[in-house]
Design a protein around this motif. Structure first.
Motif, mmCIF file in Angstrom:
data_model
loop_
_atom_site.group_PDB
_atom_site.id
_atom_site.type_symbol
_atom_site.label_atom_id
_atom_site.label_comp_id
_atom_site.label_asym_id
_atom_site.label_seq_id
_atom_site.Cartn_x
_atom_site.Cartn_y
_atom_site.Cartn_z
ATOM 1 N N VAL A 181 1.882 7.552 -6.665
ATOM 2 C CA VAL A 181 3.118 7.830 -5.935
ATOM 3 C C VAL A 181 3.354 6.783 -4.854
ATOM 4 O O VAL A 181 4.458 6.234 -4.714
ATOM 5 N N ASN A 182 2.328 6.484 -4.071
ATOM 6 C CA ASN A 182 2.493 5.547 -2.962
ATOM 7 C C ASN A 182 2.736 4.113 -3.419
ATOM 8 O O ASN A 182 3.244 3.291 -2.645
ATOM 9 N N ASN A 183 2.401 3.807 -4.679
ATOM 10 C CA ASN A 183 2.632 2.462 -5.208
ATOM 11 C C ASN A 183 4.073 2.252 -5.649
ATOM 12 O O ASN A 183 4.436 1.145 -6.071
ATOM 13 N N ILE A 184 4.890 3.286 -5.562
ATOM 14 C CA ILE A 184 6.328 3.126 -5.831
ATOM 15 C C ILE A 184 6.950 2.477 -4.596
ATOM 16 O O ILE A 184 7.050 3.088 -3.532
ATOM 17 N N LYS A 185 7.370 1.235 -4.728
ATOM 18 C CA LYS A 185 7.812 0.477 -3.553
ATOM 19 C C LYS A 185 9.134 -0.255 -3.763
ATOM 20 O O LYS A 185 9.529 -1.075 -2.954
ATOM 21 N N THR A 186 9.834 0.081 -4.849
ATOM 22 C CA THR A 186 11.129 -0.554 -5.098
ATOM 23 C C THR A 186 12.261 0.318 -4.556
ATOM 24 O O THR A 186 12.010 1.380 -3.989
ATOM 25 N N GLY A 187 13.518 -0.113 -4.750
ATOM 26 C CA GLY A 187 14.691 0.540 -4.169
ATOM 27 C C GLY A 187 14.701 2.052 -4.272
ATOM 28 O O GLY A 187 14.289 2.623 -5.284
ATOM 29 N N HIS A 188 15.184 2.701 -3.180
ATOM 30 C CA HIS A 188 15.206 4.183 -3.088
ATOM 31 C C HIS A 188 13.818 4.768 -3.353
ATOM 32 O O HIS A 188 13.660 5.765 -4.062
ATOM 33 N N LYS A 189 12.802 4.125 -2.777
ATOM 34 C CA LYS A 189 11.419 4.481 -3.105
ATOM 35 C C LYS A 189 11.075 5.905 -2.706
ATOM 36 O O LYS A 189 10.266 6.560 -3.373
ATOM 37 N N TYR A 190 11.675 6.426 -1.623
ATOM 38 C CA TYR A 190 11.318 7.782 -1.206
ATOM 39 C C TYR A 190 11.885 8.820 -2.165
ATOM 40 O O TYR A 190 11.244 9.832 -2.452
ATOM 41 N N SER A 326 32.929 14.644 8.756
ATOM 42 C CA SER A 326 32.509 13.242 8.883
ATOM 43 C C SER A 326 30.998 13.034 8.848
ATOM 44 O O SER A 326 30.543 11.910 8.626
ATOM 45 N N SER A 327 30.218 14.072 9.068
ATOM 46 C CA SER A 327 28.765 13.891 9.217
ATOM 47 C C SER A 327 28.060 13.783 7.870
ATOM 48 O O SER A 327 28.488 14.355 6.874
ATOM 49 N N ARG A 328 26.950 13.056 7.903
ATOM 50 C CA ARG A 328 26.129 12.913 6.696
ATOM 51 C C ARG A 328 24.679 12.682 7.084
ATOM 52 O O ARG A 328 24.368 12.137 8.151
ATOM 53 N N LEU A 329 23.779 13.096 6.215
ATOM 54 C CA LEU A 329 22.361 12.826 6.391
ATOM 55 C C LEU A 329 22.106 11.345 6.132
ATOM 56 O O LEU A 329 22.704 10.749 5.229
ATOM 57 N N ASP A 330 21.208 10.759 6.914
ATOM 58 C CA ASP A 330 20.956 9.327 6.794
ATOM 59 C C ASP A 330 19.465 9.077 6.584
ATOM 60 O O ASP A 330 18.634 9.960 6.806
ATOM 61 N N ASN A 331 19.147 7.854 6.143
ATOM 62 C CA ASN A 331 17.756 7.461 5.893
ATOM 63 C C ASN A 331 17.336 6.361 6.857
ATOM 64 O O ASN A 331 17.622 5.185 6.610
ATOM 65 N N PRO A 332 16.688 6.704 7.957
ATOM 66 C CA PRO A 332 16.174 5.664 8.851
ATOM 67 C C PRO A 332 14.983 4.961 8.218
ATOM 68 O O PRO A 332 14.490 5.360 7.160
ATOM 69 N N SER A 333 14.508 3.913 8.867
ATOM 70 C CA SER A 333 13.393 3.126 8.347
ATOM 71 C C SER A 333 12.115 3.962 8.264
ATOM 72 O O SER A 333 11.666 4.538 9.262
ATOM 73 N N GLY A 334 11.539 4.017 7.076
ATOM 74 C CA GLY A 334 10.298 4.772 6.899
ATOM 75 C C GLY A 334 9.127 4.145 7.618
ATOM 76 O O GLY A 334 8.274 4.848 8.184
ATOM 77 N N SER A 335 9.075 2.809 7.623
ATOM 78 C CA SER A 335 7.952 2.142 8.284
ATOM 79 C C SER A 335 8.008 2.336 9.798
ATOM 80 O O SER A 335 6.980 2.508 10.452
ATOM 81 N N LYS A 336 9.212 2.319 10.369
ATOM 82 C CA LYS A 336 9.341 2.511 11.813
ATOM 83 C C LYS A 336 9.079 3.959 12.220
ATOM 84 O O LYS A 336 8.472 4.228 13.265
ATOM 85 N N MET A 337 9.547 4.895 11.421
ATOM 86 C CA MET A 337 9.444 6.310 11.773
ATOM 87 C C MET A 337 8.162 6.957 11.252
ATOM 88 O O MET A 337 7.833 8.078 11.632
ATOM 89 N N GLY A 338 7.441 6.265 10.374
ATOM 90 C CA GLY A 338 6.158 6.781 9.903
ATOM 91 C C GLY A 338 6.283 7.936 8.931
ATOM 92 O O GLY A 338 5.588 8.949 9.072
ATOM 93 N N TYR A 339 7.165 7.809 7.950
ATOM 94 C CA TYR A 339 7.306 8.887 6.960
ATOM 95 C C TYR A 339 7.394 8.294 5.557
ATOM 96 O O TYR A 339 7.520 7.081 5.370
ATOM 97 N N GLY A 340 7.321 9.174 4.553
ATOM 98 C CA GLY A 340 7.539 8.768 3.170
ATOM 99 C C GLY A 340 6.300 8.421 2.382
ATOM 100 O O GLY A 340 6.403 8.068 1.205
ATOM 101 N N THR A 341 5.109 8.516 2.989
ATOM 102 C CA THR A 341 3.858 8.179 2.307
ATOM 103 C C THR A 341 3.016 9.436 2.137
ATOM 104 O O THR A 341 2.833 10.206 3.088
ATOM 105 N N VAL A 342 2.503 9.644 0.925
ATOM 106 C CA VAL A 342 1.625 10.793 0.654
ATOM 107 C C VAL A 342 0.259 10.528 1.278
ATOM 108 O O VAL A 342 -0.267 9.413 1.199
ATOM 109 N N TYR A 343 -0.304 11.558 1.914
ATOM 110 C CA TYR A 343 -1.623 11.388 2.529
ATOM 111 C C TYR A 343 -2.417 12.691 2.417
ATOM 112 O O TYR A 343 -1.854 13.778 2.209
ATOM 113 N N SER A 344 -3.724 12.580 2.554
ATOM 114 C CA SER A 344 -4.621 13.741 2.501
ATOM 115 C C SER A 344 -5.215 13.988 3.879
ATOM 116 O O SER A 344 -5.492 13.047 4.635
ATOM 117 N N GLN A 345 -5.403 15.281 4.195
ATOM 118 C CA GLN A 345 -5.962 15.645 5.494
ATOM 119 C C GLN A 345 -6.583 17.035 5.398
ATOM 120 O O GLN A 345 -5.927 17.985 4.952
#
Length: 359
Positions: A181-190, A326-345
């Protein structure tokens, strides 16, 4: 004088209102109505100074020391119009504002792009309502479309939402699948990562909000709102539905809270639109929300064609409908915000998704 396009748009609004002397209202579709208020003066805090730009007879503007009432200088309204026209052309057409234009602005005793003396408001205007014969000093928030669509609710790491990943037996994701899953890194990766999790047989369910203040702020508006927000954020990556009007239709069909909708009650629309209003009037994810509105007058919109219109809070229903439209949901930068990567804990697996709204 430095600022981003949104901040320069605030200064453009300042000069345009001084030039026009009127502020027209908008309908729910952001079209101009016949209703307007007159601009009497605009106050600005600048480098510790209290300045009052007052429109006077003879198409002139007096710059007054707000503490002593001394007239510091006078200039024609045409000067304000000239600066407004030059500003909007440079905001739209250039990457920065020219030194020549900055020099013109500084000669009017302005040294800052944004008025940082205000709260949530961006501009402080003394207006006169000719219909009711009432003058009032009000702060307005400014949302500009001159650069890019303005953000209604800003994203940061406090707006991350954590979702638990588990298979049908409630087991965490395998290491091989996690890497796949985390190796998916092309457009609309999330979007692709969420789709891959479903394809591999995993459920992605709301677990928690990363920031307690954000969650509690939502609960102040409505106790169910955190789960409603979590649902629409995840569904954005599943169904690709982002416009709030369509989000409301979709969540009503999903009905994740299992409300009784048989009588036509608009549970989801009411809660989501109320959230948009609170966000527009001062609520953020970082500060404890008391429900006290910092913006008293309303919202000034700078349209893409540079026309300036306003939603006064007395036109509350039009304002709410505009936010919904007028409002819509948006996609901020995943790398800046720290989201979109699967992890174990702690023997479980998770993914964070982020919440941001543009209007």
């Amino acid at each position: 004088m430095k600022g981003n396009k949104g901040e320069w748009s605030e200064l453009y609004t300042f000069f345009r209102l001084l030039s026009d002397g009127k502020l027209f209202s908008a309908d729910e579709n952001l079209n101009q109505t016949d209703s307007f208020v007159e601009v009497v003066s605009i106050r600005r805090g600048d480098s510790g100074k209290n300045l009052n730009f007052k429109l006077v007879e003879g198409a002139s503007i007096n710059l007054i020391n707000g503490d002593t009432d001394e007239v510091l200088l006078s200039f024609p309204q045409s000067k304000s119009e000239e600066i407004a026209n030059e500003l909007v052309n440079e905001i739209i057409g250039k990457t920065s504002i020219s030194e020549k234009l900055i020099d013109k602005i500084q000669k009017l005793n302005l040294t800052q792009v944004a008025d940082k003396s205000l709260g949530k408001g961006d501009i402080n205007i003394l207006i006169y309502d000719p219909v009711h014969g009432i003058s009032s000093n009000q702060e307005f928030s400014i949302k500009s479309f001159l650069g890019s669509d303005p953000t209604l609710f800003n994203a940061n790491k406090t707006t991350n939402i954590t979702y638990k990943i588990a298979d049908s037996s409630n087991n965490p994701i395998s290491e091989d699948h996690l890497n796949e899953v985390n190796n998916i890194k092309t457009g609309h990766k999330y979007i692709k990562r969420i789709a891959k999790l479903s394809e591999l047989g995993y459920k992605v369910d709301f677990d928690s909000f990363d920031d307690t203040t954000f969650k509690l702020n939502l609960q102040v508006i409505d106790s169910d709102l955190p789960e409603i927000i979590a649902h629409i954020v995840k569904d954005k990556y599943v169904s690709k539905v982002t416009k709030i009007t369509e989000v409301i239709d979709k969540i009503k069909t999903d009905n994740p809270k299992n409300y009784d909708l048989t009588e036509g009650h608009k549970f989801y629309e009411y809660r989501l639109v109320n959230f948009l209003v609170e966000a527009a009037l001062g609520m953020t994810s970082k500060a404890v929300w008391s429900g006290k509105y910092d913006v008293v007058g309303g919202i000034i919109i700078v349209k893409p064609d540079s026309k300036i219109l306003c939603y006064h809070l007395i036109d509350f229903n039009k304002f709410k409908q505009y936010l919904k439209n007028s409002s819509r949901l948006d996609n901020p930068s995943g790398s800046k915000m720290g989201y979109g990567t699967v992890y174990s804990q702690d023997g479980k697996s998770f993914i964070k998704l982020n919440f941001q709204i543009k209007a």
